[in-house]
Design an enzyme around this catalytic site. Structure first.
Site, PDB file in Angstrom:
ATOM      1  N   ALA A 199       4.494   1.443  -3.693  1.00 64.35           N
ATOM      2  CA  ALA A 199       5.530   2.039  -4.440  1.00 64.35           C
ATOM      3  C   ALA A 199       6.711   0.966  -4.501  1.00 64.35           C
ATOM      4  O   ALA A 199       7.656   0.454  -5.420  1.00 64.35           O
ATOM      5  CB  ALA A 199       5.952   3.190  -4.263  1.00 64.35           C
ATOM      6  N   ILE A 224      -1.150  -1.275  -4.557  1.00 63.51           N
ATOM      7  CA  ILE A 224      -2.413  -0.455  -3.989  1.00 63.51           C
ATOM      8  C   ILE A 224      -1.865   0.927  -3.824  1.00 63.51           C
ATOM      9  O   ILE A 224      -1.138   1.200  -2.861  1.00 63.51           O
ATOM     10  CB  ILE A 224      -2.914  -1.092  -2.804  1.00 63.51           C
ATOM     11  CG1 ILE A 224      -3.334  -2.616  -3.097  1.00 63.51           C
ATOM     12  CG2 ILE A 224      -4.328  -0.408  -2.229  1.00 63.51           C
ATOM     13  CD1 ILE A 224      -3.562  -3.428  -1.810  1.00 63.51           C
ATOM     14  N   LEU A 276       0.842  -1.210  -0.098  1.00 58.26           N
ATOM     15  CA  LEU A 276      -0.053  -0.115   0.086  1.00 58.26           C
ATOM     16  C   LEU A 276       0.826   1.300   0.071  1.00 58.26           C
ATOM     17  O   LEU A 276       1.747   1.244   0.767  1.00 58.26           O
ATOM     18  CB  LEU A 276      -1.024   0.025   1.219  1.00 58.26           C
ATOM     19  CG  LEU A 276      -1.719   1.392   1.620  1.00 58.26           C
ATOM     20  CD1 LEU A 276      -2.581   1.688   0.427  1.00 58.26           C
ATOM     21  CD2 LEU A 276      -2.217   1.126   2.975  1.00 58.26           C
ATOM     22  N   SER A 277       0.604   2.228  -0.808  1.00 60.83           N
ATOM     23  CA  SER A 277       1.094   3.655  -0.958  1.00 60.83           C
ATOM     24  C   SER A 277       2.654   3.427  -1.000  1.00 60.83           C
ATOM     25  O   SER A 277       3.084   3.086  -2.001  1.00 60.83           O
ATOM     26  CB  SER A 277       0.799   4.230   0.411  1.00 60.83           C
ATOM     27  OG  SER A 277       1.017   5.573   0.283  1.00 60.83           O
ATOM     28  N   ALA A 278       3.203   3.988   0.044  1.00 64.32           N
ATOM     29  CA  ALA A 278       4.872   3.715  -0.157  1.00 64.32           C
ATOM     30  C   ALA A 278       5.089   2.307  -0.246  1.00 64.32           C
ATOM     31  O   ALA A 278       6.263   1.967  -0.968  1.00 64.32           O
ATOM     32  CB  ALA A 278       5.478   4.312   0.986  1.00 64.32           C
TER      33      ALA A 278
END
Length: 362
Positions: free
Chosen positions: A149, A168, A144-146
């Site tokens: 990435a 995500i 998720l998020s960081a």
């Protein structure tokens, strides 16, 4: 439509939950001695009491302000593993690396093959494969998020390791090298064109294929990592899969759309799951007995955990993308205890604070 076996199993689990409360945290144990660990990360592991002779492995990367335990408790990966016999690995960021436990997806020394946090995660995977006889053809990653990435970092730099991955609210690989660039990209500013995105991915390793299958999840209401990033991730991966972006299959449901692109063999190679009411967070179904809503883990009536597990063959079911009936007009909004994207303590504010503490932003 739900298969009959899946529906019966779901009803049985819900009935059991009425009599036996779920544990607050699935048991995660520390994984140590996994290598030189140049990224100075920690690792948590869940191995069910009963596993297959050569189980699958799911690598899960938490977001900023989260830990392995809190993200696992919300998404339910370990509870699902207990029921279906696969192993779950949680790389965990440390406050020494980042005061708010964000993976450093935009720091060049942490996202190259053979270096930094990326190499630490690769070493963790290798250790788990050897210690638990993992089926190396069934290694998957999500975040998720960081963490999303960083999941994309791993898919780009070590594509031969993974069968598939799910990103995500994440970002394309290799698009930022400074803090200011990172925030511009999160807001959708300065994203590279298709040719550049695909060139960056190809340069991340010498791999020539086959390539991992990619699933991209994005909330239309996400103002922290805007939806343009999901589109860019899809574009980045279409190149290596030799996909014509115009040749897509569309499926629409109650509050979501799924767009899929097939490879030459007719298999889904890249897909984009867009949820109309979802803000910044991982979508779960709080009624399925696995997911639990919380900060940046949002009850969307559609569980990304379950859908990934089905797509990856971890759950013996043909059902995908079925939502439970809508209770209100905005089920995917954050609960009251979750910071809004534009609030004074939003996830963007947290990331900025972390970067300032690290001396990466003024």
């Amino acid at each position: 439509m739900r298969s009959m076996s899946d529906t019966l199993a779901r009803l049985a689990r819900l009935q059991a939950l009425q009599h036996e409360p779920a544990p607050s945290n699935a048991p995660l144990v520390e994984l140590d001695g996994f290598g030189s660990n140049p990224g100075r990360l920690q690792a948590r592991l869940h191995v069910p009491q009963t596993v297959a002779k050569h189980p699958a492995l799911v690598v899960v990367l938490h977001g900023c302000t989260q830990t392995a335990a809190t993200y696992d408790d919300g998404t339910g990966w370990s509870r699902l593993a207990d029921d279906h016999g696969f192993v779950v690995l949680y790389p965990q960021q440390t406050r020494q690396n980042n005061p708010h436990t964000c993976f450093n997806w935009f720091v060049p020394g942490n996202i190259r093959r053979g270096a930094g946090e990326a190499l630490s995660i690769r070493q963790m995977i290798d250790a788990v494969v050897k210690r638990h006889a993992i089926d190396e053809t069934r290694i998957f990653i999500t975040g998720l998020s960081a963490g999303g990435a960083m999941a994309n970092v791993m898919l780009a730099t070590y594509p031969e390791v993974f069968a598939a991955g799910a990103i995500i609210a994440g970002l394309p690989y290799g698009i930022a090298g400074t803090a200011s660039e990172a925030f511009d990209r999160m807001r959708g500013h300065g994203l590279p064109d298709a040719a550049r995105l695909q060139a960056i991915l190809r340069a991340a390793s010498s791999h020539q294929g086959p390539w991992p299958r990619i699933s991209v999840w994005q909330g239309a209401r996400d103002t922290t990592v805007v939806p343009a990033n999901a589109d860019a991730i899809v574009t980045q991966w279409q190149g290596v899969h030799s996909i014509d972006g115009a040749m897509a299959r569309h499926e629409a449901g109650d509050g979501y759309t799924v767009t899929s692109w097939m490879d030459a063999k007719g298999h889904v190679a890249v897909e984009h799951v867009a949820l109309a009411d979802l803000a910044h967070g991982t979508p779960i179904d709080a009624a399925d007995g696995y997911g639990k809503s919380g900060p940046y883990i949002l009850d969307a009536r559609l569980s990304s955990t379950m859908q990934m597990a089905r797509a990856w063959g971890l759950i013996p079911s043909n059902e995908r993308y079925g939502l439970r009936p809508r209770r209100t007009a905005s089920l995917a909004k954050e609960p009251d205890n979750v910071h809004k994207d534009d609030g004074p303590k939003s996830i963007q504010h947290v990331i900025e604070s972390a970067l300032r503490s690290a001396g990466l932003m003024k």
